[in-house]
Design a protein around this motif. Structure first.
Motif, short mmCIF file in Angstrom:
data_model
loop_
_atom_site.label_atom_id
_atom_site.label_comp_id
_atom_site.label_asym_id
_atom_site.label_seq_id
_atom_site.Cartn_x
_atom_site.Cartn_y
_atom_site.Cartn_z
N ILE A 94 0.65 -1.50 0.08
CA ILE A 94 -0.09 0.24 0.02
C ILE A 94 1.12 0.80 0.20
O ILE A 94 1.65 1.13 0.75
CB ILE A 94 -0.78 -0.25 1.44
CG1 ILE A 94 -2.05 -1.14 1.27
CG2 ILE A 94 -2.31 1.29 1.02
CD1 ILE A 94 -2.61 -1.79 0.49
N GLY A 95 0.74 2.32 -0.73
CA GLY A 95 1.31 3.79 -0.80
C GLY A 95 2.90 3.23 -1.86
O GLY A 95 2.94 4.45 -1.76
N ARG A 151 -5.51 1.86 -0.81
CA ARG A 151 -6.67 0.65 0.28
C ARG A 151 -7.66 -0.07 -0.72
O ARG A 151 -7.49 -0.22 -1.74
CB ARG A 151 -7.44 1.93 0.69
CG ARG A 151 -8.68 1.11 1.43
CD ARG A 151 -9.52 1.28 1.91
NE ARG A 151 -10.26 2.11 0.65
CZ ARG A 151 -11.52 2.00 0.02
NH1 ARG A 151 -12.28 0.83 0.78
NH2 ARG A 151 -12.23 2.94 -0.77
N TRP A 152 -6.48 -1.62 0.63
CA TRP A 152 -7.53 -2.81 -0.16
C TRP A 152 -8.11 -3.48 0.74
O TRP A 152 -7.03 -4.39 1.92
CB TRP A 152 -6.25 -3.54 -0.50
CG TRP A 152 -6.65 -4.73 -1.47
CD1 TRP A 152 -7.64 -5.11 -1.45
CD2 TRP A 152 -5.92 -5.13 -2.62
NE1 TRP A 152 -7.23 -6.66 -2.45
CE2 TRP A 152 -6.79 -6.26 -3.03
CE3 TRP A 152 -4.64 -4.54 -3.05
CZ2 TRP A 152 -6.26 -7.06 -4.60
CZ3 TRP A 152 -4.05 -5.44 -4.99
CH2 TRP A 152 -5.44 -6.65 -5.03
N GLN A 153 -9.29 -3.31 1.16
CA GLN A 153 -10.23 -4.21 2.07
C GLN A 153 -10.90 -5.14 2.27
O GLN A 153 -11.16 -5.35 0.62
CB GLN A 153 -10.71 -2.66 2.81
CG GLN A 153 -9.77 -1.26 2.93
CD GLN A 153 -11.13 -0.54 3.58
OE1 GLN A 153 -12.09 0.06 3.33
NE2 GLN A 153 -10.91 0.02 4.95
N TYR A 154 -10.72 -5.79 2.87
CA TYR A 154 -11.66 -7.21 2.72
C TYR A 154 -12.78 -7.23 3.66
O TYR A 154 -12.38 -7.32 4.45
CB TYR A 154 -10.90 -8.25 2.88
CG TYR A 154 -10.85 -10.04 2.43
CD1 TYR A 154 -12.12 -10.38 1.31
CD2 TYR A 154 -10.96 -10.31 3.64
CE1 TYR A 154 -12.11 -11.29 1.98
CE2 TYR A 154 -11.33 -11.98 3.73
CZ TYR A 154 -12.30 -12.43 3.33
OH TYR A 154 -12.33 -13.39 2.69
N SER A 155 -14.20 -7.75 3.42
CA SER A 155 -14.92 -8.67 4.08
C SER A 155 -15.16 -9.56 3.35
O SER A 155 -15.67 -9.67 3.33
CB SER A 155 -16.17 -6.98 3.66
OG SER A 155 -17.50 -7.61 4.52
N MET A 189 -13.80 -7.31 -1.96
CA MET A 189 -12.53 -6.38 -2.00
C MET A 189 -13.03 -5.88 -2.06
O MET A 189 -13.94 -5.16 -2.98
CB MET A 189 -11.32 -7.04 -2.31
CG MET A 189 -11.21 -8.30 -1.92
SD MET A 189 -9.59 -9.22 -2.92
CE MET A 189 -8.99 -10.00 -1.24
N GLU A 190 -13.08 -3.60 -2.14
CA GLU A 190 -12.99 -3.17 -2.31
C GLU A 190 -11.33 -1.70 -2.31
O GLU A 190 -10.09 -2.19 -1.48
CB GLU A 190 -13.80 -1.98 -1.33
CG GLU A 190 -14.45 -0.69 -2.59
CD GLU A 190 -15.05 -0.11 -1.10
OE1 GLU A 190 -16.64 -0.28 -1.30
OE2 GLU A 190 -14.52 0.70 -1.09
N ILE A 191 -10.93 -2.20 -3.54
CA ILE A 191 -9.73 -1.31 -3.80
C ILE A 191 -9.78 0.01 -4.63
O ILE A 191 -10.27 0.72 -5.02
CB ILE A 191 -8.47 -1.89 -4.92
CG1 ILE A 191 -8.49 -3.38 -4.46
CG2 ILE A 191 -7.74 -1.69 -5.50
CD1 ILE A 191 -9.51 -3.95 -5.55
#
Length: 267
Positions: free
Chosen positions: A51-52, A66-70, A76-78
């Motif tokens: 990230i970054g 941002r790379w998030q996971y539910s 996932m959302e990037i």
């Protein structure tokens, strides 16, 4: 005991040993090849895009913000920043995603602007180890950029909420501000560390000075040399502290400007 009985017992023991060896061999073989069905494949550290960190691709600089996971949503959302250094006017791209086993995953574009993109990958398997996001030029020509995350390093969240542009923009600002605040915290910790080191060096100088009272001229010369080296070390560390303080000042100014921009946009 008769010789025949001893031979029979020996054969039985040999047979038992043989079956034990076969059991462990076959059991290990089955465990190795079936383990991926009851547990995720171990995430390989090589399958991670940080990230970054800027990734150069087709005269563009692509950065994951941002790379998030539910897990509950299998979603996932990037959040990506894309700086087009070629100025060719091409700012739309093709995206796809798959897991380590080669299974294709659904990839939807939520926000797509010239320099900012929000993507969603859905249908993440319950047991997964690595996911690859692929980015291509719209005509399919050129090299494909592959970005990775894994089950160990991905940021896990309870829920990924669908938002409008303003919602995503406010989130982006908040993440940027939070990251800059972390940089300030890291710099302050480094300053504290350097100050502690300086204090220890000063204690050593005091100790050497006290010992000089009972030293010969030659020993005093050696002690003075040690003190000079110690003072040089202090000067170097003080310079590092000044640079860190200047960095903190610059970051705080950027935070102020980012908060102002956020306020001006009504976010």
């Amino acid at each position: 005991m008769k010789l025949k009985d001893r031979i029979s017992i020996k054969r039985n023991k040999d047979a038992i040993r043989f079956f034990i060896i076969i059991f462990f061999f076959v059991g290990g073989y089955v465990f190795f090849f079936s383990s991926t069905y009851w547990m995720p494949t171990s995430a390989d550290a090589s399958y991670l895009t940080k990230i970054g960190v800027t990734n150069s691709w087709e005269d563009r600089e692509v950065t994951i913000n941002r790379w998030q996971y539910s897990e509950t949503q299998q979603l996932m959302e990037i959040d990506l920043d894309v700086a087009n250094k070629s100025y060719d006017g091409i700012n739309k791209y093709k995206f796809s995603a798959m897991d380590l086993k080669g299974n294709k995953l659904k990839c939807d574009v939520m926000i797509e602007e010239d320099d900012w993109i929000i993507l969603r990958i859905s249908g993440i398997p319950k047991r997964w180890s690595d996911v690859s996001l692929r980015m291509e030029m719209p005509d399919g020509n050129g090299e494909r950029l592959k970005l990775y995350t894994n089950v160990v390093d991905v940021e896990k969240v309870a829920e990924l909420k669908s938002m409008d542009r303003n919602g995503y923009m406010a989130q982006k600002f908040n993440i940027e501000i939070s990251n800059m605040q972390k940089e300030v915290e890291a710099d302050n910790k480094q300053i504290d560390k350097l100050n502690n080191e300086i204090a220890e060096v000063q204690k050593e100088i005091e100790r050497i000075n006290k010992e000089k009272i009972y030293q010969t001229d030659k020993e005093k010369t050696e002690s003075d040399s040690l003190i000079a080296e110690a003072n040089s070390t202090i000067t170097s560390k003080q310079k590092d502290i000044q640079e860190l303080m200047a960095d903190i000042d610059e970051i705080n100014k950027r935070i102020d400007m980012k908060n102002k921009e956020k306020s001006d946009l009504g976010l």
